[in-house]
Design a protein around this motif. Structure first.
Motif, mmCIF file in Angstrom:
data_model
loop_
_atom_site.group_PDB
_atom_site.id
_atom_site.type_symbol
_atom_site.label_atom_id
_atom_site.label_comp_id
_atom_site.label_asym_id
_atom_site.label_seq_id
_atom_site.Cartn_x
_atom_site.Cartn_y
_atom_site.Cartn_z
ATOM 1 N N GLY A 211 -0.974 6.526 -14.347
ATOM 2 C CA GLY A 211 -2.223 5.764 -14.295
ATOM 3 C C GLY A 211 -2.683 5.544 -12.866
ATOM 4 N N MET A 212 -1.736 5.243 -11.968
ATOM 5 C CA MET A 212 -2.097 4.975 -10.575
ATOM 6 C C MET A 212 -2.570 6.226 -9.863
ATOM 7 N N GLN A 213 -2.011 7.371 -10.252
ATOM 8 C CA GLN A 213 -2.427 8.602 -9.585
ATOM 9 C C GLN A 213 -3.847 8.977 -9.957
ATOM 10 N N GLY A 214 -4.359 8.346 -11.034
ATOM 11 C CA GLY A 214 -5.737 8.619 -11.417
ATOM 12 C C GLY A 214 -6.744 7.861 -10.548
ATOM 13 N N ILE A 215 -6.250 6.916 -9.734
ATOM 14 C CA ILE A 215 -7.158 6.152 -8.871
ATOM 15 C C ILE A 215 -7.508 6.991 -7.650
ATOM 16 N N PRO A 216 -8.808 7.192 -7.400
ATOM 17 C CA PRO A 216 -9.192 8.066 -6.285
ATOM 18 C C PRO A 216 -8.733 7.538 -4.922
ATOM 19 N N ASP A 217 -8.316 8.465 -4.059
ATOM 20 C CA ASP A 217 -7.812 8.094 -2.729
ATOM 21 C C ASP A 217 -8.864 7.372 -1.887
ATOM 22 N N GLU A 218 -10.135 7.743 -2.110
ATOM 23 C CA GLU A 218 -11.199 7.166 -1.269
ATOM 24 C C GLU A 218 -11.205 5.643 -1.367
ATOM 25 N N LEU A 219 -10.910 5.152 -2.578
ATOM 26 C CA LEU A 219 -10.909 3.702 -2.765
ATOM 27 C C LEU A 219 -9.870 3.044 -1.862
ATOM 28 N N TYR A 220 -8.707 3.703 -1.762
ATOM 29 C CA TYR A 220 -7.663 3.155 -0.904
ATOM 30 C C TYR A 220 -8.069 3.238 0.555
ATOM 31 N N ILE A 225 -9.939 0.496 5.473
ATOM 32 C CA ILE A 225 -10.940 0.304 6.517
ATOM 33 C C ILE A 225 -11.437 -1.137 6.517
ATOM 34 N N ASP A 226 -11.557 -1.715 5.296
ATOM 35 C CA ASP A 226 -11.985 -3.109 5.199
ATOM 36 C C ASP A 226 -10.896 -4.087 5.624
ATOM 37 N N GLY A 227 -9.746 -3.562 6.033
ATOM 38 C CA GLY A 227 -8.693 -4.418 6.547
ATOM 39 C C GLY A 227 -7.871 -5.107 5.474
ATOM 40 N N SER A 228 -7.845 -4.509 4.280
ATOM 41 C CA SER A 228 -7.069 -5.111 3.195
ATOM 42 C C SER A 228 -5.599 -4.718 3.337
ATOM 43 N N GLY A 229 -4.706 -5.699 3.310
ATOM 44 C CA GLY A 229 -3.276 -5.437 3.418
ATOM 45 C C GLY A 229 -2.729 -4.881 2.120
ATOM 46 N N PRO A 230 -1.478 -4.396 2.152
ATOM 47 C CA PRO A 230 -0.925 -3.739 0.957
ATOM 48 C C PRO A 230 -0.868 -4.658 -0.267
ATOM 49 N N ILE A 231 -0.556 -5.938 -0.063
ATOM 50 C CA ILE A 231 -0.424 -6.842 -1.208
ATOM 51 C C ILE A 231 -1.787 -7.160 -1.806
ATOM 52 N N ARG A 232 -2.745 -7.412 -0.903
ATOM 53 C CA ARG A 232 -4.107 -7.671 -1.360
ATOM 54 C C ARG A 232 -4.679 -6.439 -2.074
ATOM 55 N N THR A 233 -4.423 -5.261 -1.506
ATOM 56 C CA THR A 233 -4.893 -4.029 -2.131
ATOM 57 C C THR A 233 -4.310 -3.884 -3.532
ATOM 58 N N PHE A 234 -3.037 -4.251 -3.651
ATOM 59 C CA PHE A 234 -2.386 -4.137 -4.954
ATOM 60 C C PHE A 234 -3.074 -5.020 -5.995
ATOM 61 N N TRP A 235 -3.295 -6.317 -5.608
ATOM 62 C CA TRP A 235 -3.878 -7.246 -6.590
ATOM 63 C C TRP A 235 -5.338 -6.959 -6.870
ATOM 64 N N ARG A 236 -6.086 -6.584 -5.802
ATOM 65 C CA ARG A 236 -7.527 -6.453 -5.963
ATOM 66 C C ARG A 236 -7.975 -5.061 -6.396
ATOM 67 N N LEU A 237 -7.164 -4.065 -6.072
ATOM 68 C CA LEU A 237 -7.598 -2.696 -6.349
ATOM 69 C C LEU A 237 -6.715 -2.017 -7.395
ATOM 70 N N THR A 238 -5.411 -1.910 -7.070
ATOM 71 C CA THR A 238 -4.523 -1.160 -7.950
ATOM 72 C C THR A 238 -4.443 -1.795 -9.335
ATOM 73 N N LEU A 239 -4.157 -3.081 -9.384
ATOM 74 C CA LEU A 239 -3.929 -3.737 -10.670
ATOM 75 C C LEU A 239 -5.136 -3.642 -11.605
ATOM 76 N N PRO A 240 -6.363 -3.979 -11.129
ATOM 77 C CA PRO A 240 -7.500 -3.852 -12.052
ATOM 78 C C PRO A 240 -7.720 -2.414 -12.518
ATOM 79 N N LEU A 241 -7.502 -1.458 -11.621
ATOM 80 C CA LEU A 241 -7.800 -0.074 -11.997
ATOM 81 C C LEU A 241 -6.713 0.537 -12.870
ATOM 82 N N VAL A 242 -5.517 -0.013 -12.781
ATOM 83 C CA VAL A 242 -4.443 0.540 -13.600
ATOM 84 C C VAL A 242 -4.342 -0.236 -14.917
#
Lengths: 325, 274
Positions: A211-220, A225-242
């Motif tokens: 499921g995670m590999q289906g998330i496009p790299d550009e989003l990451y 670039i927006d300065g999101s740390g790994p934990i924030r990225t996980f909660w705000r990006l990975t989790l909703p998309l997965v």
């Protein structure tokens, strides 16, 4: 541009060709078309027949047969003795055994499902982050999928062993008191759950990683670039998309937990004092050890009703909150 | 550069901790399988064998017919996998490309089978298989599993992703559906077939409850039931038990190593987009 032209022109060509062959063969295009449609339907019937037949014999018929059996008392040969109405169901809920099994099963689900999902999600997030040696870690985390329930149970039986077991030895090294893993009614279910979590992680990890590999790299990239740390990225990006995959994974693992049998049969046999007597183990004992097929069928139907209810609730409630791309 | 290393440090520590949790039971199995009986029964438990006692493997083969069990499991899993691939592809093709009345109803019917846990059907299925005299036979072990809705959805998904132009072109050239199915759809869906194959093989290799019910003779036991015999037979020499386990684990581990990349992503496709 050229490509789209080609693809739109294709159906036209085929229509012309079809008309040509139709006029050549019978002269009445509508009749040929209906024959063609009939042949297509016949072919479809032939194509779905094998699967449909198997589902009919081994899933739909048994469901009806279960209802029939549950309303009857049976002799040990599995033949119906007489009609008893809902007595089997009433007895189920009156006797202490079945409500206990229900409780144990729910505890088992609470102990295994959230932990398995959390582990699998963490492992998948690690592997998604493309650290060096990721391939090796991916293989390691997937390993338990290759372990069957019986092999896994015996592996853990050695770990849980009161004298030669490594777990107690490690506890002692840490200055903790040894635990009677499988023989103490307070810890037996916990021990079985620990082993089950370990076993589930492989499959769930593979599912979530997919499921995670289906998330496009550009989003990451843009999150970075927006300065999101790994934990924030996980909660705000990975989790909703997965979340669609996570949703599917949670449904399958809850249903899977309802079906737990092998580890119970090998590690505890439902004991001590029924503290690990989950639904399917009780069903197995009633139907195939005591040969009470009527009572067993009644339990199977209760199991079916619960699983169905959970599936429906999950689809209705969770689906609304799940984020689909 | 330095900062990147710092942010990755927790990820590494986490992965190593996780890997230890996953690998520890494997390591105990592996090391015990190479120990002498005295070593494996020693307290405190040893984490390393003193030498490679490979005679454990011949020892366990002499006590329990593991080769026979493995053969049985191999035959059963292969037959089921093959059957599943055939029935899934056929039904998937019908749902993907053919027009027929009641298509939606049949599709819903197939979907509904995913909601019936196998355990619910197990009593009537046992009675059915027994009445057909299929207890203790390959037929009894395999036939009930020859079709899965999951396989149908997975393959349908693969078929729908095939380039439409190609199928269109085949139709224009006068190809019938049977030929398109055999010559185009199936060969072009090899990745899907591989995913379903690996998944189905592993799943049925690991089957436990059904073989426990329908086999009674040692001749027909599958590996999973046979393995639990290791621990119930008189000898509780853990080194031999673990050597047996390792032999049983080996085929699935090889299968996983070969098919892992197929499983990742492939399963998700069938599970969600179906």
């Amino acid at each position: 541009m050229e490509k789209t032209e080609k693809s739109t022109s294709l159906p036209l060509k085929s229509r012309i060709r079809m008309d040509q062959t139709a006029t050549r063969t019978s002269g009445d295009p509508s009749r040929t078309a209906s024959i063609g449609r009939f042949r297509e339907a016949a072919l479809a019937a032939a194509f779905i027949a094998p699967a449909l037949l198997l589902f009919g014999i081994f899933l739909f018929y048994p469901l009806i047969q279960s209802v029939y059996l549950s309303l009857h008392s049976t002799n040990p040969r599995g033949q119906v003795a007489n009609f008893v109405g809902l007595t089997n169901f009433r007895n189920l809920f009156k006797s202490p055994g079945f409500p206990n099994s229900l409780m144990v099963t729910f505890q088992f689900i609470l102990l295994t499902v959230p932990a398995s999902l959390a582990f699998a999600l963490t492992f998948a997030a690690i592997c998604r982050s493309r650290i060096r040696g990721m391939k090796l870690f991916r293989f390691i985390f997937a390993l338990p999928i290759a372990v069957s329930v019986s092999t896994g149970s015996i592996m853990w039986m050695v770990l849980f062993h009161p004298t030669v077991g490594t777990l107690n030895y490690l506890l002692e090294q840490l200055g903790l008191t040894p635990v009677q893993w499988l023989t103490d009614p307070h810890t037996a279910l916990l021990s079985v759950s620990l082993m089950t979590i370990w076993m589930n992680v492989g499959f769930l990890f593979i599912l979530l990683l997919g499921g995670m590999q289906g998330i496009p790299d550009e989003l990451y990239e843009s999150a970075k670039i927006d300065g999101s740390g790994p934990i924030r990225t996980f909660w705000r990006l990975t989790l909703p998309l997965v979340s669609p995959t996570l949703f599917f994974a949670s449904v399958t693992s809850i249903i899977g937990a309802f079906q737990a049998f092998g580890q119970i049969n090998i590690l505890t046999k439902g004991g001590p004092v029924n503290s690990t007597n989950v639904l399917v183990f009780k069903l197995y004992e009633d139907a195939f050890v005591n040969f009470r097929f009527g009572v067993g069928s009644a339990q199977a139907l209760v199991l079916f009703a619960i699983v169905l209810l959970i599936t429906i609730i999950q689809f209705v409630v969770v689906e609304r909150k799940v984020h689909y791309q | 550069m330095k900062r990147q290393h710092l942010t990755r440090l927790p990820a590494y520590l986490l992965s190593i901790a996780a890997a230890v949790f996953i690998l520890f039971p494997f390591w105990i199995t592996f090391s015990n399988a190479l120990m002498t009986e005295a070593e494996s029964a020693a307290y405190p438990p040893k984490l390393w064998p003193t030498g490679l006692h490979l005679d454990n493997f011949s020892g366990v083969l002499a006590v329990i017919p593991i080769a026979r069990f493995i053969t049985n499991s191999f035959v059963v899993s292969s037959l089921i996998t093959l059957g599943c691939l055939v029935t899934s592809c056929m039904a998937a093709y019908a749902f993907a490309f053919l027009r027929f009345p009641g298509k939606k109803i049949f599709f819903a019917l197939f979907l509904s089978t995913m909601m019936i846990p196998w355990e619910v059907a197990i009593i009537p299925n046992y009675l059915t298989v027994r009445s057909w005299g299929w207890l203790d036979s390959y037929a009894g072990l395999t036939v009930p599993f020859l079709a899965t809705a999951f396989g149908v959805f997975l393959m349908r998904q693969f078929f729908l992703q095939l380039p439409k132009e190609l199928l269109e072109a085949a139709r224009i050239d006068g190809c019938g559906h049977v030929r398109i199915f055999l010559r185009l759809a199936v060969p072009l869906s090899i990745p899907g077939l591989a995913t379903l194959g690996v998944y189905s093989f592993l799943n049925h290799w690991n089957m436990y409850l059904w073989p426990l019910l329908v086999t009674s003779s040692e001749q027909m036991r599958t590996v999973q039931i046979g393995v639990s015999m290791l621990q119930f037979s008189e000898m509780t020499a853990w080194n031999l038990v673990m050597a047996g386990l390792l032999l049983v684990l080996l085929p699935s581990l090889i299968m996983l190593a070969l098919g892992l990349s197929r499983l990742v992503g492939g399963l998700t496709a069938g599970a969600l987009k179906g």
